[in-house]
Design a protein around this motif. Structure first.
Motif, PDB file in Angstrom:
ATOM      1  N   SER A   1       2.274   7.868   1.023  1.00  0.00           N
ATOM      2  CA  SER A   1       3.502   8.651   0.852  1.00  0.00           C
ATOM      3  C   SER A   1       3.364   9.727  -0.215  1.00  0.00           C
ATOM      4  O   SER A   1       4.063  10.742  -0.175  1.00  0.00           O
ATOM      5  CB  SER A   1       4.682   7.733   0.514  1.00  0.00           C
ATOM      6  OG  SER A   1       4.453   7.062  -0.712  1.00  0.00           O
ATOM      7  N   THR A   2       2.458   9.513  -1.179  1.00  0.00           N
ATOM      8  CA  THR A   2       2.258  10.502  -2.251  1.00  0.00           C
ATOM      9  C   THR A   2       1.011  11.343  -2.033  1.00  0.00           C
ATOM     10  O   THR A   2       0.776  12.289  -2.794  1.00  0.00           O
ATOM     11  CB  THR A   2       2.139   9.801  -3.615  1.00  0.00           C
ATOM     12  OG1 THR A   2       1.003   8.917  -3.587  1.00  0.00           O
ATOM     13  CG2 THR A   2       3.393   9.007  -3.944  1.00  0.00           C
ATOM     14  N   LYS A   3       0.203  10.950  -1.018  1.00  0.00           N
ATOM     15  CA  LYS A   3      -1.087  11.611  -0.773  1.00  0.00           C
ATOM     16  C   LYS A   3      -1.974  11.565  -2.015  1.00  0.00           C
ATOM     17  O   LYS A   3      -2.687  12.520  -2.333  1.00  0.00           O
ATOM     18  CB  LYS A   3      -0.877  13.047  -0.294  1.00  0.00           C
ATOM     19  CG  LYS A   3      -0.149  13.153   1.036  1.00  0.00           C
ATOM     20  CD  LYS A   3       0.021  14.595   1.477  1.00  0.00           C
ATOM     21  CE  LYS A   3       0.638  14.671   2.877  1.00  0.00           C
ATOM     22  NZ  LYS A   3       1.963  14.039   2.946  1.00  0.00           N
ATOM     23  N   ASP A   4      -1.920  10.421  -2.693  1.00  0.00           N
ATOM     24  CA  ASP A   4      -2.675  10.229  -3.933  1.00  0.00           C
ATOM     25  C   ASP A   4      -3.356   8.863  -3.876  1.00  0.00           C
ATOM     26  O   ASP A   4      -2.683   7.833  -3.911  1.00  0.00           O
ATOM     27  CB  ASP A   4      -1.730  10.306  -5.131  1.00  0.00           C
ATOM     28  CG  ASP A   4      -2.430  10.071  -6.466  1.00  0.00           C
ATOM     29  OD1 ASP A   4      -3.670   9.939  -6.485  1.00  0.00           O
ATOM     30  OD2 ASP A   4      -1.720  10.005  -7.488  1.00  0.00           O
ATOM     31  N   SER A   5      -4.680   8.841  -3.784  1.00  0.00           N
ATOM     32  CA  SER A   5      -5.404   7.576  -3.655  1.00  0.00           C
ATOM     33  C   SER A   5      -5.359   6.749  -4.926  1.00  0.00           C
ATOM     34  O   SER A   5      -5.768   5.573  -4.919  1.00  0.00           O
ATOM     35  CB  SER A   5      -6.864   7.846  -3.283  1.00  0.00           C
ATOM     36  OG  SER A   5      -7.516   8.585  -4.306  1.00  0.00           O
ATOM     37  N   ALA A   6      -4.865   7.324  -6.016  1.00  0.00           N
ATOM     38  CA  ALA A   6      -4.742   6.578  -7.275  1.00  0.00           C
ATOM     39  C   ALA A   6      -3.292   6.217  -7.581  1.00  0.00           C
ATOM     40  O   ALA A   6      -2.984   5.796  -8.696  1.00  0.00           O
ATOM     41  CB  ALA A   6      -5.330   7.394  -8.426  1.00  0.00           C
ATOM     42  N   ALA A   7      -2.400   6.371  -6.601  1.00  0.00           N
ATOM     43  CA  ALA A   7      -0.972   6.137  -6.860  1.00  0.00           C
ATOM     44  C   ALA A   7      -0.680   4.713  -7.294  1.00  0.00           C
ATOM     45  O   ALA A   7       0.194   4.473  -8.134  1.00  0.00           O
ATOM     46  CB  ALA A   7      -0.159   6.479  -5.609  1.00  0.00           C
ATOM     47  N   LEU A   8      -1.387   3.745  -6.721  1.00  0.00           N
ATOM     48  CA  LEU A   8      -1.206   2.341  -7.093  1.00  0.00           C
ATOM     49  C   LEU A   8      -2.538   1.636  -6.911  1.00  0.00           C
ATOM     50  O   LEU A   8      -3.060   1.564  -5.803  1.00  0.00           O
ATOM     51  CB  LEU A   8      -0.130   1.670  -6.226  1.00  0.00           C
ATOM     52  CG  LEU A   8       0.278   0.263  -6.652  1.00  0.00           C
ATOM     53  CD1 LEU A   8       1.116   0.307  -7.928  1.00  0.00           C
ATOM     54  CD2 LEU A   8       1.063  -0.457  -5.556  1.00  0.00           C
ATOM     55  N   SER A   9      -3.089   1.134  -7.988  1.00  0.00           N
ATOM     56  CA  SER A   9      -4.375   0.438  -7.915  1.00  0.00           C
ATOM     57  C   SER A   9      -4.202  -0.962  -7.358  1.00  0.00           C
ATOM     58  O   SER A   9      -3.090  -1.512  -7.330  1.00  0.00           O
ATOM     59  CB  SER A   9      -5.017   0.362  -9.299  1.00  0.00           C
ATOM     60  OG  SER A   9      -4.286  -0.539 -10.128  1.00  0.00           O
ATOM     61  N   GLY A  10      -5.304  -1.559  -6.937  1.00  0.00           N
ATOM     62  CA  GLY A  10      -5.252  -2.936  -6.470  1.00  0.00           C
ATOM     63  C   GLY A  10      -4.764  -3.874  -7.553  1.00  0.00           C
ATOM     64  O   GLY A  10      -3.985  -4.800  -7.297  1.00  0.00           O
ATOM     65  N   ALA A  11      -5.203  -3.660  -8.794  1.00  0.00           N
ATOM     66  CA  ALA A  11      -4.773  -4.512  -9.904  1.00  0.00           C
ATOM     67  C   ALA A  11      -3.279  -4.388 -10.137  1.00  0.00           C
ATOM     68  O   ALA A  11      -2.576  -5.391 -10.346  1.00  0.00           O
ATOM     69  CB  ALA A  11      -5.544  -4.143 -11.171  1.00  0.00           C
TER      70      ALA A  11
END
Length: 433
Positions: A322-332
């Motif tokens: 939704s943000t087109k950002d692969s770092a928007a939410l990390s797995g951790a």
């Protein structure tokens, strides 16, 4: 007596999502954690050495678990049609024993996936409490307060208050049951009902569970009259107490600011939101505003399972998409949403993490899996990625709640799974017939 559990990896789910190598979790005779850290700390009691990963039990911040009986019904309809045409007619046939059977089945399903706590909104809450105490899980319970033909919302509020006054806000071994007020939604209740719910909950310090802005068209009248549902809830006084907003998909910047101002928790349900085409919740904006956010499965008829590990993955993927950002939410960070985040969203500081003083609700995952083919001695970031993105719930082997083992080698220590399945199947057949 006090006990120690050791493992090659312990994840306390502290704010930094630390990885403790050769760690230990100590449990006091009251069922609470007394220590979590390296196993080098001296300990004189019995020690159980486990071969995999220890982490807190997951917290399902929003569920309607007895709907296991309705799983698969009307699965291709949008929310409001699904409710009105399929779910509400089926629920009209429910008996108390059906709810208990469905809750028992769902409780076992969650424990087998490492979920130790669930926040429940459903009918016959007394039967749900009995089911949870039987399986040994933990739950926050509320019978739904709704304005429908044949239902008296005033009596529903009174009944919830009466139960809390009689049994206390929390009760059962290890305080396994917490009672709440479960106001269904602003579109299912008049403003007066919301106000009276707030007035009943506040002096009892009780949580209010409520659906907020799930579908785009559910609250048109409320938005026309008040500007938004959160603004209506503020006028009613609900934001002044403990409250968790389920779904919270269609929020404005002002709505998010209101939630942040009042410390309102949000139960993010990405799987259900996607299946019912409700939309993308503004997870990154909620987190940026420091709104407490946990993850929920919603009901097993709208998801259609109770596996919170799937919600962990979906929350991260949808936030990035939704943000087109692969770092928007990390797995951790996604893992923390399902543990301490869920606890914070529910206003609880006694679950969701392995920290001294919190209840010893924890899970053992066996690392004998393709996801951990390179072993556990990989860098911390890679270990967490393998756990979140590759392993999920399939390696859950053992679960403890308040220090009591309720799942051993994948099987309940308290109930016969086949008997539970048979009872649920009988109830489901009657409802659908």
């Amino acid at each position: 007596m006090p006990r120690r559990y050791t493992a090659p990896v312990v994840l306390p789910c502290d704010p930094a999502c630390s990885v403790i190598r050769d760690g230990a979790v100590d449990v006091g005779d009251d069922g609470r954690v007394t220590y979590c850290g390296p196993a080098t700390e001296e300990f004189s009691g019995p020690v159980t050495a486990l071969p995999g990963i220890l982490l807190p039990g997951l917290v399902n911040a929003h569920a309607h678990t007895p709907m296991t009986l309705l799983r698969g019904m009307g699965g291709d309809l949008p929310l409001l049609r699904w409710l009105r045409e399929i779910i509400w007619p089926a629920e009209a046939k429910l008996r108390a024993e059906d709810v208990r059977a469905g809750m028992m089945l769902g409780s076992l399903e969650m424990l087998s996936r490492g979920v130790t706590t669930s926040a429940e909104m459903y009918f016959h809450a007394e039967e749900m409490a009995e089911a949870v105490l039987t399986t040994g899980a933990r739950a926050v319970l509320g019978g739904p307060i709704m304005d429908l033909p044949g239902l008296d919302w005033r009596e529903m509020i009174t009944a919830a208050a009466r139960w809390i006054d009689a049994d206390g806000l929390r009760f059962g071994p290890g305080e396994r049951i917490e009672l709440s007020f479960a106001a269904h939604s602003a579109y299912m209740l008049p403003p007066e009902a919301l106000r009276l719910t707030a007035e009943a909950a506040a002096p009892r310090n009780a949580l209010v569970q409520i659906h907020v802005a799930e579908a785009a068209d559910e609250d048109e009248r409320q938005r026309a009259d008040f500007g938004s549902v959160p603004r209506l809830l503020e006028v009613a006084g609900l934001l002044d107490g403990r409250m968790i907003a389920a779904h919270a998909v269609h929020l404005s910047d002002g709505d998010i600011a209101l939630f942040a101002k009042h410390g309102v928790g949000v139960a993010h349900c990405p799987g259900s939101n996607a299946k019912l085409a409700s939309g993308f919740a503004r997870l990154t904006d909620l987190r940026a505003a420091s709104v407490p956010v946990g993850l929920g499965t919603d009901g097993p008829a709208s998801n259609d399972d109770l596996d919170l590990w799937e919600e962990i993955q979906l929350a991260a993927m949808f936030a990035r998409l939704s943000t087109k950002d692969s770092a928007a939410l990390s797995g951790a960070d996604a893992l923390l949403l399902a543990t301490r985040g869920g606890a914070e969203a529910l206003g609880r500081n006694d679950i969701g993490a392995l920290e001294a003083g919190r209840w010893a609700d924890f899970v053992h995952l066996d690392a004998e899996d393709f996801a951990f083919a390179l072993g556990l001695a990989v860098p911390d970031e890679q270990l967490l990625a393998n756990l979140v993105w590759a392993a999920g719930s399939r390696r859950v082997r053992d679960v403890w709640v308040a220090g009591d083992q309720v799942l051993a080698d994948g099987e309940s220590t308290r109930v016969d799974r086949e008997k539970v399945r048979a009872a649920a199947s009988e109830s489901a057949a009657r409802i659908r017939g």
